[in-house]
Design a protein around this motif. Structure first.
Motif, PDB file in Angstrom:
ATOM      1  N   VAL A  16      -3.370   0.469  -7.185  1.00  0.00           N
ATOM      2  CA  VAL A  16      -4.770   0.061  -6.966  1.00  0.00           C
ATOM      3  C   VAL A  16      -5.191  -0.906  -8.078  1.00  0.00           C
ATOM      4  O   VAL A  16      -5.829  -1.941  -7.810  1.00  0.00           O
ATOM      5  CB  VAL A  16      -5.698   1.303  -6.922  1.00  0.00           C
ATOM      6  N   ALA A  17      -4.811  -0.597  -9.320  1.00  0.00           N
ATOM      7  CA  ALA A  17      -5.202  -1.454 -10.452  1.00  0.00           C
ATOM      8  C   ALA A  17      -4.568  -2.840 -10.320  1.00  0.00           C
ATOM      9  O   ALA A  17      -5.233  -3.877 -10.517  1.00  0.00           O
ATOM     10  CB  ALA A  17      -4.794  -0.793 -11.773  1.00  0.00           C
ATOM     11  N   LEU A  18      -3.274  -2.877  -9.960  1.00  0.00           N
ATOM     12  CA  LEU A  18      -2.603  -4.175  -9.791  1.00  0.00           C
ATOM     13  C   LEU A  18      -3.255  -4.987  -8.674  1.00  0.00           C
ATOM     14  O   LEU A  18      -3.457  -6.196  -8.798  1.00  0.00           O
ATOM     15  CB  LEU A  18      -1.130  -3.952  -9.455  1.00  0.00           C
ATOM     16  N   LEU A  19      -3.601  -4.297  -7.592  1.00  0.00           N
ATOM     17  CA  LEU A  19      -4.217  -4.979  -6.447  1.00  0.00           C
ATOM     18  C   LEU A  19      -5.569  -5.582  -6.844  1.00  0.00           C
ATOM     19  O   LEU A  19      -5.924  -6.680  -6.401  1.00  0.00           O
ATOM     20  CB  LEU A  19      -4.373  -3.973  -5.307  1.00  0.00           C
ATOM     21  N   GLY A  20      -6.289  -4.858  -7.703  1.00  0.00           N
ATOM     22  CA  GLY A  20      -7.593  -5.348  -8.156  1.00  0.00           C
ATOM     23  C   GLY A  20      -7.490  -6.446  -9.199  1.00  0.00           C
ATOM     24  O   GLY A  20      -8.473  -7.139  -9.494  1.00  0.00           O
ATOM     25  N   SER A  21      -6.274  -6.627  -9.753  1.00  0.00           N
ATOM     26  CA  SER A  21      -6.128  -7.571 -10.868  1.00  0.00           C
ATOM     27  C   SER A  21      -5.957  -9.015 -10.404  1.00  0.00           C
ATOM     28  O   SER A  21      -6.034  -9.945 -11.190  1.00  0.00           O
ATOM     29  CB  SER A  21      -4.904  -7.185 -11.719  1.00  0.00           C
ATOM     30  N   ASP A  22      -5.676  -9.211  -9.088  1.00  0.00           N
ATOM     31  CA  ASP A  22      -5.348 -10.555  -8.608  1.00  0.00           C
ATOM     32  C   ASP A  22      -5.802 -10.675  -7.149  1.00  0.00           C
ATOM     33  O   ASP A  22      -5.272  -9.978  -6.280  1.00  0.00           O
ATOM     34  CB  ASP A  22      -3.826 -10.752  -8.716  1.00  0.00           C
ATOM     35  N   PRO A  23      -6.762 -11.553  -6.861  1.00  0.00           N
ATOM     36  CA  PRO A  23      -7.230 -11.667  -5.471  1.00  0.00           C
ATOM     37  C   PRO A  23      -6.140 -12.128  -4.510  1.00  0.00           C
ATOM     38  O   PRO A  23      -6.249 -11.928  -3.301  1.00  0.00           O
ATOM     39  CB  PRO A  23      -8.359 -12.706  -5.551  1.00  0.00           C
ATOM     40  N   GLY A  24      -5.065 -12.701  -5.045  1.00  0.00           N
ATOM     41  CA  GLY A  24      -3.963 -13.149  -4.178  1.00  0.00           C
ATOM     42  C   GLY A  24      -2.861 -12.111  -4.041  1.00  0.00           C
ATOM     43  O   GLY A  24      -1.807 -12.405  -3.479  1.00  0.00           O
ATOM     44  N   ALA A  25      -3.105 -10.887  -4.541  1.00  0.00           N
ATOM     45  CA  ALA A  25      -2.058  -9.852  -4.489  1.00  0.00           C
ATOM     46  C   ALA A  25      -1.964  -9.243  -3.104  1.00  0.00           C
ATOM     47  O   ALA A  25      -2.975  -9.111  -2.402  1.00  0.00           O
ATOM     48  CB  ALA A  25      -2.348  -8.769  -5.525  1.00  0.00           C
ATOM     49  N   ARG A  26      -0.744  -8.869  -2.702  1.00  0.00           N
ATOM     50  CA  ARG A  26      -0.509  -8.152  -1.445  1.00  0.00           C
ATOM     51  C   ARG A  26       0.443  -6.992  -1.717  1.00  0.00           C
ATOM     52  O   ARG A  26       1.361  -7.115  -2.533  1.00  0.00           O
ATOM     53  CB  ARG A  26       0.155  -9.054  -0.398  1.00  0.00           C
ATOM     54  N   LEU A  27       0.239  -5.910  -0.966  1.00  0.00           N
ATOM     55  CA  LEU A  27       1.156  -4.781  -1.076  1.00  0.00           C
ATOM     56  C   LEU A  27       2.394  -5.061  -0.241  1.00  0.00           C
ATOM     57  O   LEU A  27       2.299  -5.603   0.866  1.00  0.00           O
ATOM     58  CB  LEU A  27       0.472  -3.502  -0.589  1.00  0.00           C
ATOM     59  N   LEU A  28       3.534  -4.656  -0.755  1.00  0.00           N
ATOM     60  CA  LEU A  28       4.795  -4.858  -0.052  1.00  0.00           C
ATOM     61  C   LEU A  28       5.379  -3.489   0.299  1.00  0.00           C
ATOM     62  O   LEU A  28       5.721  -2.708  -0.593  1.00  0.00           O
ATOM     63  CB  LEU A  28       5.775  -5.612  -0.969  1.00  0.00           C
ATOM     64  N   GLY A  29       5.435  -3.202   1.606  1.00  0.00           N
ATOM     65  CA  GLY A  29       6.119  -1.975   2.048  1.00  0.00           C
ATOM     66  C   GLY A  29       7.587  -2.324   2.233  1.00  0.00           C
ATOM     67  O   GLY A  29       8.279  -2.699   1.277  1.00  0.00           O
ATOM     68  N   GLY A  30       8.071  -2.250   3.473  1.00  0.00           N
ATOM     69  CA  GLY A  30       9.448  -2.658   3.740  1.00  0.00           C
ATOM     70  C   GLY A  30       9.597  -4.168   3.773  1.00  0.00           C
ATOM     71  O   GLY A  30      10.708  -4.694   3.757  1.00  0.00           O
ATOM     72  N   GLY A  31       8.470  -4.873   3.871  1.00  0.00           N
ATOM     73  CA  GLY A  31       8.504  -6.343   3.875  1.00  0.00           C
ATOM     74  C   GLY A  31       8.901  -6.956   5.205  1.00  0.00           C
ATOM     75  O   GLY A  31       9.009  -8.173   5.324  1.00  0.00           O
ATOM     76  N   THR A  32       9.089  -6.140   6.238  1.00  0.00           N
ATOM     77  CA  THR A  32       9.639  -6.671   7.496  1.00  0.00           C
ATOM     78  C   THR A  32       8.640  -7.546   8.254  1.00  0.00           C
ATOM     79  O   THR A  32       9.035  -8.332   9.101  1.00  0.00           O
ATOM     80  CB  THR A  32      10.125  -5.543   8.424  1.00  0.00           C
ATOM     81  N   ASN A  33       7.366  -7.428   7.954  1.00  0.00           N
ATOM     82  CA  ASN A  33       6.365  -8.304   8.569  1.00  0.00           C
ATOM     83  C   ASN A  33       5.834  -9.306   7.540  1.00  0.00           C
ATOM     84  O   ASN A  33       5.771 -10.511   7.788  1.00  0.00           O
ATOM     85  CB  ASN A  33       5.239  -7.462   9.160  1.00  0.00           C
TER      86      ASN A  33
END
Ligand SMILES: Cc1cc2nc3c(=O)[nH]c(=O)nc-3n(C[C@H](O)[C@H](O)[C@H](O)COP(=O)(O)OP(=O)(O)OC[C@H]3O[C@@H](n4cnc5c(N)ncnc54)[C@H](O)[C@@H]3O)c2cc1C
Ligand code: SF4
Length: 330
Positions: A16-33
């Motif tokens: 959550v902290a990393l996601l809030g640190s950069d408006p261009g951040a995205r979470l990566l699950g398996g990355g298949t999409n």
């Protein structure tokens, strides 16, 4: 090649902290999409936060007998879990009907929920698309729309949601849990996916900066008598052109409880509540199933090339419910 950062999160608060640190951040699950969309230039993250090592990989019963599934559980592990196969068979079937073995090994529950549409124009930067570029128009309405929505669409977007898993989750009233910097939250699946309206680019009610942590399936005796059926243009490795997740509780020929959700016909998994109401308390026979499907599909708005879906969905509903009624009668 665009440069982007990569971080591996080890706990939810850190993600959550990393996601809030950069408006261009995205979470990566398996990355298949996400990675495919990055290659197409649709997604241009500046930071990828890998969530695969978050401690969200468990499946287990809740105190009231429901099932809790962590967001990083792979689609393969969820489909193979004995409690899912026994208590929510349509969910296991939906997962196994999706993608391929290799993709299911990589794909996560969180990523599956949040995968983007397969409308070809969405991934084609040379074409207008309101979902990708708000206000640019919709190339599909006058273009290729054979596989597009017949329910709940708008003049701004007629794309469908591609997930098979989410259709079964809609039938079972799944609740999606998330964490933000402000704390945890829950959204029932019917409120998680938003109607398309004039904002097709805003697909869910998930707050900005949220990490999905898991889903909960409430206890539902009818769910043990459930089935998922998917129609596609090839026998495997293809997205649905129509699908149905159904659960049926029949006693003495009377429908006591029925759950019905449609896939590949709307911008979100479509819970067929009109049909459910029409069926509950009535006979469990093919005429009643066809009439209920017709009542649900009366709201369908078709384009020149996707009208076939109305007949397809009616036939699918009758086939799936007839199968469940026959199983109940044995
Ligand atoms: C060739 C092919 C065929 C396919 N066929 C089918 C099919 O028939 N049926 C079907 O249902 N699917 C199909 N899929 C889609 C596949 O199911 C999805 O790509 C997969 O489920 C996405 O999961 P992921 O973990 O890889 O997500 P990712 O690609 O990692 O992420 C997808 C999105 O979810 C977000 N995200 C990931 N985890 C979280 C989290 N914990 N919290 C918040 N956001 C998160 C990401 O930021 C991203 O926006 C197919 C895919 C391919 C490539
Ligand atoms: S249907 Fe939706 S996703 Fe497809 S081109 Fe139109 S706006 Fe874009």
């Amino acid at each position: 090649m665009r440069e982007f950062g990569y971080e591996r999160a080890h706990d939810v608060a850190g993600a959550v902290a990393l996601l809030g640190s950069d408006p261009g951040a995205r979470l990566l699950g398996g990355g298949t999409n996400l990675v495919d969309l990055m290659k197409a230039g649709v997604e241009r993250p500046t930071l990828l936060i890998d969530v695969q090592e978050l401690p969200l990989g468990d499946i287990g019963f809740t105190p009231d007998g429901g099932l809790r599934v962590g967001a990083t559980v792979s689609n393969s592990d969820l489909a193979a879990h004995p409690d899912v196969r026994r208590h929510y068979p349509a969910l296991a079937q939906a997962l196994l009907a999706g993608a391929s073995g290799q993709l299911r090994n990589m794909a996560t529950v969180g990523g599956n929920l949040l995968q983007r549409t397969r409308c070809g124009y969405f991934a084609d930067l040379s074409k207008p698309c309101n979902k990708r570029t708000p206000g640019s128009g919709c190339a599909a309405i006058a273009g290729e729309h054979r596989n597009h929505a017949i329910l709940g669409a708008s003049e701004h977007c007629v794309a469908t949601h591609p997930s098979d898993m989410a259709v079964a989750l809609a039938a079972f009233d799944a609740v999606i849990s998330y964490e933000t910097a402000e704390g945890p939250g829950d959204l029932p699946i019917h409120a998680f996916y938003l109607p398309v309206g004039d904002t097709p680019h805003i697909e869910t009610a998930l707050p900005a900066g949220a990490v999905v942590t898991g889903i909960t399936l409430p206890p539902a005796p009818a769910a043990a008598h459930s089935h998922y059926r998917k129609v596609r243009e090839r026998a495997s490795y293809a997205f649905a052109i129509g699908s149905v997740a159904a659960a049926l509780d029949v006693r003495d020929g009377v429908v006591r409880d029925v759950r019905l959700a449609f896939g590949a016909v709307a911008s979100r998994p479509w819970r067929a509540r009109t049909a459910e109401r029409a069926l509950t308390g009535g006979p469990a026979d093919a005429d009643a199933f066809a009439a209920a499907a017709g009542a649900e599909l009366a709201a369908a708005k078709t384009l020149p090339a996707n009208g076939y879906k109305v007949t397809l969905m009616r036939n699918l509903v009758v086939a799936v419910l007839t199968r469940l009624a026959e199983e109940a009668a044995r």
